[in-house]
Design a protein around this motif. Sequence first.
Motif, PDB file in Angstrom:
ATOM      1  N   PRO A  87       0.925  -1.168   0.054  1.00 26.91           N
ATOM      2  CA  PRO A  87       0.088  -0.193   0.069  1.00 26.91           C
ATOM      3  C   PRO A  87       0.976   1.458   0.022  1.00 26.91           C
ATOM      4  O   PRO A  87       1.068   2.058   1.024  1.00 26.91           O
ATOM      5  CB  PRO A  87      -0.704  -0.202   1.118  1.00 26.91           C
ATOM      6  N   LEU A  88       1.594   1.414  -1.146  1.00 33.43           N
ATOM      7  CA  LEU A  88       2.579   2.627  -1.177  1.00 33.43           C
ATOM      8  C   LEU A  88       2.553   2.876  -2.727  1.00 33.43           C
ATOM      9  O   LEU A  88       2.371   2.167  -3.577  1.00 33.43           O
ATOM     10  CB  LEU A  88       3.835   2.480  -0.551  1.00 33.43           C
ATOM     11  N   ASP A  89       3.056   4.081  -2.924  1.00 31.73           N
ATOM     12  CA  ASP A  89       3.267   4.543  -4.485  1.00 31.73           C
ATOM     13  C   ASP A  89       4.860   4.853  -4.404  1.00 31.73           C
ATOM     14  O   ASP A  89       5.572   4.889  -3.490  1.00 31.73           O
ATOM     15  CB  ASP A  89       2.364   5.729  -4.901  1.00 31.73           C
ATOM     16  N   VAL A  90       5.197   5.173  -5.772  1.00 27.70           N
ATOM     17  CA  VAL A  90       6.546   5.272  -5.977  1.00 27.70           C
ATOM     18  C   VAL A  90       7.114   6.547  -5.272  1.00 27.70           C
ATOM     19  O   VAL A  90       8.202   6.398  -4.796  1.00 27.70           O
ATOM     20  CB  VAL A  90       6.799   5.703  -7.662  1.00 27.70           C
ATOM     21  N   ASN A  91       6.282   7.475  -5.100  1.00 28.95           N
ATOM     22  CA  ASN A  91       6.820   8.919  -4.236  1.00 28.95           C
ATOM     23  C   ASN A  91       6.948   8.685  -2.910  1.00 28.95           C
ATOM     24  O   ASN A  91       7.851   8.902  -1.999  1.00 28.95           O
ATOM     25  CB  ASN A  91       5.652   9.690  -4.321  1.00 28.95           C
ATOM     26  N   ASP A  92       6.383   7.454  -2.253  1.00 30.68           N
ATOM     27  CA  ASP A  92       6.700   7.050  -1.032  1.00 30.68           C
ATOM     28  C   ASP A  92       7.954   6.100  -0.892  1.00 30.68           C
ATOM     29  O   ASP A  92       8.960   6.381   0.100  1.00 30.68           O
ATOM     30  CB  ASP A  92       5.383   5.904  -0.454  1.00 30.68           C
ATOM     31  N   VAL A  93       8.185   5.422  -1.920  1.00 29.56           N
ATOM     32  CA  VAL A  93       9.487   4.681  -2.125  1.00 29.56           C
ATOM     33  C   VAL A  93      10.729   5.522  -2.055  1.00 29.56           C
ATOM     34  O   VAL A  93      11.646   5.385  -1.578  1.00 29.56           O
ATOM     35  CB  VAL A  93       9.462   3.570  -3.057  1.00 29.56           C
ATOM     36  N   VAL A  94      10.564   6.494  -3.101  1.00 33.75           N
ATOM     37  CA  VAL A  94      11.574   7.496  -3.237  1.00 33.75           C
ATOM     38  C   VAL A  94      11.891   8.268  -1.845  1.00 33.75           C
ATOM     39  O   VAL A  94      13.223   8.302  -1.569  1.00 33.75           O
ATOM     40  CB  VAL A  94      11.073   8.692  -4.475  1.00 33.75           C
ATOM     41  N   GLN A  95      10.891   8.528  -1.330  1.00 33.16           N
ATOM     42  CA  GLN A  95      11.040   9.449   0.088  1.00 33.16           C
ATOM     43  C   GLN A  95      11.764   8.332   0.933  1.00 33.16           C
ATOM     44  O   GLN A  95      12.693   8.887   1.597  1.00 33.16           O
ATOM     45  CB  GLN A  95       9.653   9.872   0.612  1.00 33.16           C
ATOM     46  N   THR A  96      11.631   7.050   0.991  1.00 31.93           N
ATOM     47  CA  THR A  96      12.089   6.330   1.900  1.00 31.93           C
ATOM     48  C   THR A  96      13.769   6.140   1.589  1.00 31.93           C
ATOM     49  O   THR A  96      14.639   6.326   2.365  1.00 31.93           O
ATOM     50  CB  THR A  96      11.692   4.918   1.985  1.00 31.93           C
ATOM     51  N   LEU A  97      14.017   6.158   0.259  1.00 32.81           N
ATOM     52  CA  LEU A  97      15.199   5.993  -0.232  1.00 32.81           C
ATOM     53  C   LEU A  97      16.107   7.298  -0.016  1.00 32.81           C
ATOM     54  O   LEU A  97      17.333   7.255   0.308  1.00 32.81           O
ATOM     55  CB  LEU A  97      15.436   5.737  -1.738  1.00 32.81           C
ATOM     56  N   GLN A  98      15.390   8.391   0.092  1.00 35.32           N
ATOM     57  CA  GLN A  98      16.209   9.817   0.190  1.00 35.32           C
ATOM     58  C   GLN A  98      16.443   9.878   1.674  1.00 35.32           C
ATOM     59  O   GLN A  98      17.859  10.438   1.929  1.00 35.32           O
ATOM     60  CB  GLN A  98      15.222  10.788  -0.018  1.00 35.32           C
ATOM     61  N   TYR A  99      15.796   9.046   2.622  1.00 35.88           N
ATOM     62  CA  TYR A  99      16.395   8.964   3.945  1.00 35.88           C
ATOM     63  C   TYR A  99      17.248   8.035   4.190  1.00 35.88           C
ATOM     64  O   TYR A  99      18.010   8.441   5.183  1.00 35.88           O
ATOM     65  CB  TYR A  99      15.068   8.985   4.832  1.00 35.88           C
ATOM     66  N   SER A 100      17.289   6.916   3.506  1.00 37.25           N
ATOM     67  CA  SER A 100      18.244   5.885   3.790  1.00 37.25           C
ATOM     68  C   SER A 100      18.974   5.369   2.655  1.00 37.25           C
ATOM     69  O   SER A 100      19.963   4.615   3.142  1.00 37.25           O
ATOM     70  CB  SER A 100      17.230   4.606   4.536  1.00 37.25           C
ATOM     71  N   GLY A 101      18.789   5.766   1.763  1.00 34.74           N
ATOM     72  CA  GLY A 101      19.375   5.110   0.364  1.00 34.74           C
ATOM     73  C   GLY A 101      20.909   5.406   0.219  1.00 34.74           C
ATOM     74  O   GLY A 101      21.706   4.295  -0.065  1.00 34.74           O
ATOM     75  N   GLY A 102      21.263   6.661   0.753  1.00 37.42           N
ATOM     76  CA  GLY A 102      22.680   6.942   0.731  1.00 37.42           C
ATOM     77  C   GLY A 102      23.359   6.051   1.422  1.00 37.42           C
ATOM     78  O   GLY A 102      24.505   5.649   1.263  1.00 37.42           O
ATOM     79  N   THR A 103      23.094   6.082   2.747  1.00 34.77           N
ATOM     80  CA  THR A 103      23.656   5.056   3.656  1.00 34.77           C
ATOM     81  C   THR A 103      23.828   3.667   3.243  1.00 34.77           C
ATOM     82  O   THR A 103      24.542   2.847   3.320  1.00 34.77           O
ATOM     83  CB  THR A 103      22.997   4.938   5.150  1.00 34.77           C
ATOM     84  N   ALA A 104      22.571   2.971   2.863  1.00 32.60           N
ATOM     85  CA  ALA A 104      22.604   1.723   2.442  1.00 32.60           C
ATOM     86  C   ALA A 104      23.603   1.662   1.149  1.00 32.60           C
ATOM     87  O   ALA A 104      24.452   0.490   0.977  1.00 32.60           O
ATOM     88  CB  ALA A 104      21.151   1.455   1.635  1.00 32.60           C
ATOM     89  N   ALA A 105      23.538   2.343  -0.069  1.00 23.12           N
ATOM     90  CA  ALA A 105      24.411   2.414  -0.990  1.00 23.12           C
ATOM     91  C   ALA A 105      25.901   2.386  -0.517  1.00 23.12           C
ATOM     92  O   ALA A 105      26.809   1.612  -1.117  1.00 23.12           O
ATOM     93  CB  ALA A 105      24.225   3.536  -1.799  1.00 23.12           C
ATOM     94  N   ALA A 106      26.315   3.319   0.463  1.00 22.97           N
ATOM     95  CA  ALA A 106      27.545   3.095   1.036  1.00 22.97           C
ATOM     96  C   ALA A 106      28.182   1.934   1.483  1.00 22.97           C
ATOM     97  O   ALA A 106      29.144   1.704   1.715  1.00 22.97           O
ATOM     98  CB  ALA A 106      27.724   4.469   1.828  1.00 22.97           C
ATOM     99  N   GLY A 107      27.054   1.197   2.090  1.00 22.51           N
ATOM    100  CA  GLY A 107      27.257  -0.224   2.932  1.00 22.51           C
ATOM    101  C   GLY A 107      27.187  -1.362   1.803  1.00 22.51           C
ATOM    102  O   GLY A 107      27.377  -2.562   2.270  1.00 22.51           O
ATOM    103  N   GLY A 108      27.157  -1.023   0.569  1.00 19.33           N
ATOM    104  CA  GLY A 108      27.042  -2.081  -0.493  1.00 19.33           C
ATOM    105  C   GLY A 108      25.819  -2.494  -0.862  1.00 19.33           C
ATOM    106  O   GLY A 108      25.663  -3.577  -1.760  1.00 19.33           O
TER     107      GLY A 108
END
Length: 204
Positions: free
Chosen positions: A63-84
């Motif tokens: 129950p979410l749309d792409v904007n929800d996914v992108v917002q989650t990634l904006q908050y945590s994606g950079g850290t995830a990417a840095a961790g591989g």
Amino acid sequence: DTQLETLQSGFQLAKVEGMQLNDALEQIVQTTSLMGGNLDSVSFGKDTQDMTDMLLATSMSGPLDVNDVVQTLQYSGGTAAAGGINLENKDALYDYLGAISAFAQKGVVGSMAGTAMRAFFTKPASQDKQVTEGLSKIGLTADDLWEEGGNKMKTVSDQIEIIQNAMGDMPAVDQIETWGKIVGPKMGLQMMKLDADDIKQSLN
């Protein structure tokens, strides 16, 4: 070719999500770059297509749309990417998106999901005294959540499974306290909602 592939990704996202093309292109380029795509690489167009497919698959799985996914990634994606957990490691990236979908199934979306995930990625790596205490209480160390050598994190589902197995039959109140030490008291209750099996099944 890269520009054409990126434009095609934008059309795909705009059509499915009912977005303006400019907004769709901006989200795709920013998210692809955030998750390890290189704008100067000849593979960037293919990366935008892969990222678009993943964003749409995630939005359709809960129950979410792409904007929800992108917002989650904006908050945590950079850290995830840095961790591989990035486009070079697509299995881990799919798993991470599965966690975002699993969170949505429990009513946790957008910035709340992103903040919880960021705390989960960063707190154990910080070797903070509270975190160390929380992990040691269940017989773990921060190194248990990373691949051998400490160069990249285990997948989100693997990390959750390790912690869940270590907690075993611990009473819920003690689990809340332990999670609170690992990721901070505000995010502990959110992380308790994630289950390793739910993550693995969410994008199947």
